[in-house]
Design an enzyme around this catalytic site. Structure first.
Site, PDB file in Angstrom:
ATOM      1  N   TYR A 146     130.476  -8.854 -14.852  1.00 37.44           N
ATOM      2  CA  TYR A 146     131.263 -10.016 -15.307  1.00 37.44           C
ATOM      3  C   TYR A 146     130.438 -10.911 -16.232  1.00 37.44           C
ATOM      4  CZ  TYR A 146     133.996 -14.349 -14.969  1.00 37.44           C
ATOM      5  OH  TYR A 146     134.718 -15.484 -15.252  1.00 37.44           O
ATOM      6  N   VAL A 179     136.615 -22.365 -10.554  1.00 31.57           N
ATOM      7  CA  VAL A 179     137.902 -23.066 -10.614  1.00 31.57           C
ATOM      8  C   VAL A 179     138.827 -22.448  -9.568  1.00 31.57           C
ATOM      9  CG1 VAL A 179     139.788 -23.768 -12.142  1.00 31.57           C
ATOM     10  CG2 VAL A 179     137.505 -23.326 -13.101  1.00 31.57           C
TER      11      VAL A 179
END
Ligand code: NAD
Length: 244
Positions: A146, A179
């Site tokens: 990632y 988030v």
């Protein structure tokens, strides 16, 4: 910030930060093209004359070209689509690298290529790419593939910014910390111990809490808008002090 007469396309608009940004853009008078690979949640957007929804898989080059290349005008592009691979370099398989690069890096690159003629035809235009603070900014445990892809998004951003800086087209990246979005919840569930995983994610945030998508949206709108017209080629962290 007002987007009257502006048309903005958002990828991954079905949920999370893409959805929040699409809704805020609509509120700010933009014409919004909200796209996602997952058509069902897109259908839950309220009917609005300035909102167009379309299924779009950013890994499908022909579909990207058909949809974006077929538009009449485009003033902004928010490349939000991305997937998270969990693991270290030891556990990453060949296919994990391929899929993550296809969605997270080649996806935005495809959308930019397809949008370029329209963005250059607009008097001024802006691209916002979704990177992450987990990239070339900081490393995080179990985020090898990632973080590598999100670092590449920053490279893509700087390259596009440089090539079109004199042609009225800007390109910036945003680098959020953690988030609280639907896919984050899925990752917390998948850990087997939701509360412990949430605690671990929260502890790496110096403010002691995760962000809400609505705290990221103002930066996205700012970078898409004329208010940020002297900013290009930047990777802007919005991470509650993680990288401070
Ligand atoms: P999310 O992960 O909950 O939702 C992602 C959306 O992307 C989904 O609607 C999904 O259908 C869509 N999508 C997945 N593959 C796609 C494809 N091939 N084509 C088109 N759409 C596709 O939302 P989020 O957590 O807000 O994540 C959005 C972006 O923000 C991602 O790029 C992610 O890597 C990045 N990001 C997230 C966080 C976080 O903590 N949530 C932090 C930094 C960066």
């Amino acid at each position: 910030m007002n987007f009257e007469d502006k048309t903005i396309l958002v990828t991954a608009a079905a949920q999370g930060m893409g959805r929040d940004a699409a809704e805020a853009l609509l509120e700010a008078d933009a014409h919004v093209i909200a796209t996602d690979v997952n058509a069902e949640p897109l259908a839950t957007f309220a009917d609005h004359p300035r909102m167009q929804i379309a299924q779009l898989d950013v890994t499908d080059g022909a579909a990207v070209q058909d949809l974006i290349g077929g538009l009449d005008r485009l003033d902004g592009l928010f490349n939000c689509a991305g997937i998270v691979h969990s693991g270290t370099i030891e556990t990453a398989r060949e296919g994990d690298w391929g899929l993550a690069f296809d969605v997270n890096v080649r996806g935005p690159a495809r959308c930019i290529q397809a949008a370029l003629p329209l963005l250059l035809a607009a008097e001024t235009a802006s691209i916002v790419n979704m990177a992450s603070v987990v990239s070339s900014v900081v490393g995080a445990p179990e985020r090898c593939v990632y973080g590598t892809t999100k670092a590449a998004v920053i490279g893509l951003t700087k390259s596009v910014a440089k090539d079109y800086v004199a042609k009225g087209l800007r390109c910036n990246a945003i680098c959020p910390g953690t988030v609280h979005t639907p896919s984050l919840d899925e990752r917390l569930e998948a850990s087997g111990d939701y509360d412990a995983a949430l605690k671990a994610f929260t502890e790496r945030q110096p403010m002691g809490r995760l962000a809400d998508a609505s705290e990221i949206t103002p930066l996205i709108l700012y970078l898409l808008s004329e208010a940020s017209r002297f900013i290009t080629g930047q990777a802007i962290s919005i991470d509650g002090g993680w990288s401070a």
